[in-house]
Structure formats: C-alpha cells, structure tokens
Design a protein around this motif. Structure first.
Motif, PDB file in Angstrom:
ATOM      1  N   ASP A  42       0.789  -1.241   0.000  1.00 13.39           N
ATOM      2  CA  ASP A  42       0.000   0.000   0.000  1.00 13.39           C
ATOM      3  C   ASP A  42       0.819   1.289   0.000  1.00 13.39           C
ATOM      4  O   ASP A  42       0.261   2.359   0.230  1.00 13.39           O
ATOM      5  CB  ASP A  42      -0.974   0.017   1.192  1.00 13.39           C
ATOM      6  CG  ASP A  42      -1.963  -1.125   1.138  1.00 13.39           C
ATOM      7  OD1 ASP A  42      -2.485  -1.414   0.043  1.00 13.39           O
ATOM      8  OD2 ASP A  42      -2.218  -1.736   2.188  1.00 13.39           O
ATOM      9  N   HIS A  43       2.138   1.224  -0.258  1.00 15.97           N
ATOM     10  CA  HIS A  43       2.891   2.478  -0.278  1.00 15.97           C
ATOM     11  C   HIS A  43       4.154   2.454  -1.149  1.00 15.97           C
ATOM     12  O   HIS A  43       4.784   3.491  -1.320  1.00 15.97           O
ATOM     13  CB  HIS A  43       3.269   2.904   1.151  1.00 15.97           C
ATOM     14  CG  HIS A  43       4.303   2.042   1.800  1.00 15.97           C
ATOM     15  ND1 HIS A  43       4.002   0.813   2.341  1.00 15.97           N
ATOM     16  CD2 HIS A  43       5.613   2.234   1.983  1.00 15.97           C
ATOM     17  CE1 HIS A  43       5.108   0.287   2.843  1.00 15.97           C
ATOM     18  NE2 HIS A  43       6.098   1.131   2.636  1.00 15.97           N
ATOM     19  N   ILE A  44       4.526   1.340  -1.722  1.00 18.36           N
ATOM     20  CA  ILE A  44       5.713   1.270  -2.579  1.00 18.36           C
ATOM     21  C   ILE A  44       5.243   1.081  -4.019  1.00 18.36           C
ATOM     22  O   ILE A  44       4.592   0.095  -4.341  1.00 18.36           O
ATOM     23  CB  ILE A  44       6.624   0.093  -2.176  1.00 18.36           C
ATOM     24  CG1 ILE A  44       7.075   0.239  -0.732  1.00 18.36           C
ATOM     25  CG2 ILE A  44       7.825  -0.009  -3.117  1.00 18.36           C
ATOM     26  CD1 ILE A  44       7.721  -1.001  -0.159  1.00 18.36           C
ATOM     27  N   ILE A  45       5.570   2.038  -4.878  1.00 14.95           N
ATOM     28  CA  ILE A  45       5.177   1.952  -6.286  1.00 14.95           C
ATOM     29  C   ILE A  45       6.364   1.437  -7.082  1.00 14.95           C
ATOM     30  O   ILE A  45       7.474   1.964  -6.985  1.00 14.95           O
ATOM     31  CB  ILE A  45       4.722   3.321  -6.819  1.00 14.95           C
ATOM     32  CG1 ILE A  45       3.469   3.763  -6.063  1.00 14.95           C
ATOM     33  CG2 ILE A  45       4.450   3.250  -8.317  1.00 14.95           C
ATOM     34  CD1 ILE A  45       2.986   5.142  -6.410  1.00 14.95           C
ATOM     35  N   VAL A  46       6.108   0.397  -7.888  1.00 14.28           N
ATOM     36  CA  VAL A  46       7.158  -0.242  -8.676  1.00 14.28           C
ATOM     37  C   VAL A  46       6.872  -0.033 -10.157  1.00 14.28           C
ATOM     38  O   VAL A  46       5.782  -0.336 -10.640  1.00 14.28           O
ATOM     39  CB  VAL A  46       7.229  -1.754  -8.368  1.00 14.28           C
ATOM     40  CG1 VAL A  46       8.238  -2.447  -9.269  1.00 14.28           C
ATOM     41  CG2 VAL A  46       7.573  -1.980  -6.907  1.00 14.28           C
ATOM     42  N   LEU A  47       7.857   0.511 -10.869  1.00 11.60           N
ATOM     43  CA  LEU A  47       7.835   0.603 -12.322  1.00 11.60           C
ATOM     44  C   LEU A  47       9.013  -0.244 -12.811  1.00 11.60           C
ATOM     45  O   LEU A  47      10.159   0.185 -12.711  1.00 11.60           O
ATOM     46  CB  LEU A  47       7.997   2.053 -12.795  1.00 11.60           C
ATOM     47  CG  LEU A  47       6.894   3.004 -12.389  1.00 11.60           C
ATOM     48  CD1 LEU A  47       7.277   4.438 -12.700  1.00 11.60           C
ATOM     49  CD2 LEU A  47       5.615   2.629 -13.109  1.00 11.60           C
ATOM     50  N   PRO A  48       8.758  -1.430 -13.317  1.00 10.50           N
ATOM     51  CA  PRO A  48       9.838  -2.364 -13.608  1.00 10.50           C
ATOM     52  C   PRO A  48      10.588  -2.069 -14.901  1.00 10.50           C
ATOM     53  O   PRO A  48      10.434  -2.744 -15.919  1.00 10.50           O
ATOM     54  CB  PRO A  48       9.113  -3.706 -13.665  1.00 10.50           C
ATOM     55  CG  PRO A  48       7.748  -3.361 -14.136  1.00 10.50           C
ATOM     56  CD  PRO A  48       7.451  -2.023 -13.541  1.00 10.50           C
ATOM     57  N   MET A  49      11.419  -1.038 -14.868  1.00  5.04           N
ATOM     58  CA  MET A  49      12.244  -0.658 -16.016  1.00  5.04           C
ATOM     59  C   MET A  49      13.673  -0.426 -15.521  1.00  5.04           C
ATOM     60  O   MET A  49      13.869   0.145 -14.455  1.00  5.04           O
ATOM     61  CB  MET A  49      11.737   0.634 -16.650  1.00  5.04           C
ATOM     62  CG  MET A  49      10.293   0.628 -17.086  1.00  5.04           C
ATOM     63  SD  MET A  49       9.961  -0.428 -18.478  1.00  5.04           S
ATOM     64  CE  MET A  49      10.723   0.483 -19.781  1.00  5.04           C
ATOM     65  N   ASP A  50      14.640  -0.854 -16.315  1.00  3.61           N
ATOM     66  CA  ASP A  50      16.012  -0.502 -15.966  1.00  3.61           C
ATOM     67  C   ASP A  50      16.365   0.800 -16.696  1.00  3.61           C
ATOM     68  O   ASP A  50      15.545   1.385 -17.382  1.00  3.61           O
ATOM     69  CB  ASP A  50      16.984  -1.636 -16.269  1.00  3.61           C
ATOM     70  CG  ASP A  50      17.164  -1.916 -17.751  1.00  3.61           C
ATOM     71  OD1 ASP A  50      16.530  -1.260 -18.594  1.00  3.61           O
ATOM     72  OD2 ASP A  50      17.955  -2.831 -18.072  1.00  3.61           O
ATOM     73  N   GLN A  51      17.592   1.272 -16.546  1.00  6.64           N
ATOM     74  CA  GLN A  51      17.988   2.537 -17.172  1.00  6.64           C
ATOM     75  C   GLN A  51      18.305   2.329 -18.639  1.00  6.64           C
ATOM     76  O   GLN A  51      18.871   1.302 -19.029  1.00  6.64           O
ATOM     77  CB  GLN A  51      19.207   3.119 -16.471  1.00  6.64           C
ATOM     78  CG  GLN A  51      18.920   3.618 -15.087  1.00  6.64           C
ATOM     79  CD  GLN A  51      20.125   4.313 -14.497  1.00  6.64           C
ATOM     80  OE1 GLN A  51      21.216   4.266 -15.015  1.00  6.64           O
ATOM     81  NE2 GLN A  51      19.921   4.958 -13.373  1.00  6.64           N
TER      82      GLN A  51
END
Length: 56
Positions: A42-51
């Motif tokens: 309920d508080h950690i947003i994950v966007l699964p992309m590397d640089q």
C-alpha cells in the motif's frame, strides 16, 4: 513501451504478497508482456524498467 526507456523487467510476485497491479505492459502490436505498475504494501510503487543505456 516508449523508445527512450530502459528494458522492461518482467516481475512476478508471490501469491500471498500484498501487491496490487495497476497496469500491464504491452508491445507495439498489443501483445501483453506482463505486469507493469504495481503497488506493494500500500505504499511502494514499482515501475519495472532498468535505465536506458543511451540516455541513462
């Protein structure tokens, strides 16, 4: 997926995890790749992309 982002990281989560999937990743021809934006505990947003190697 946008051209100036890094690689998509196809993450999976354990079945008993407190994870809500907000969106999915798709190719340019509308093939679903998997989970994309997720909210963990309920508080950690994950966007699964590397640089991006070109743009960092």
């Amino acid at each position: 997926m946008l051209q100036h982002t890094g690689n998509y990281l196809q993450l999976t989560y354990q079945a008993d995890s407190n994870v809500k999937i907000w969106s999915s990743a798709y190719t340019s021809i509308d093939q679903k790749l998997g989970n994309f934006m997720a909210v963990i505990d309920d508080h950690i947003i994950v966007l699964p992309m590397d640089q991006d190697p070109k743009h960092g």
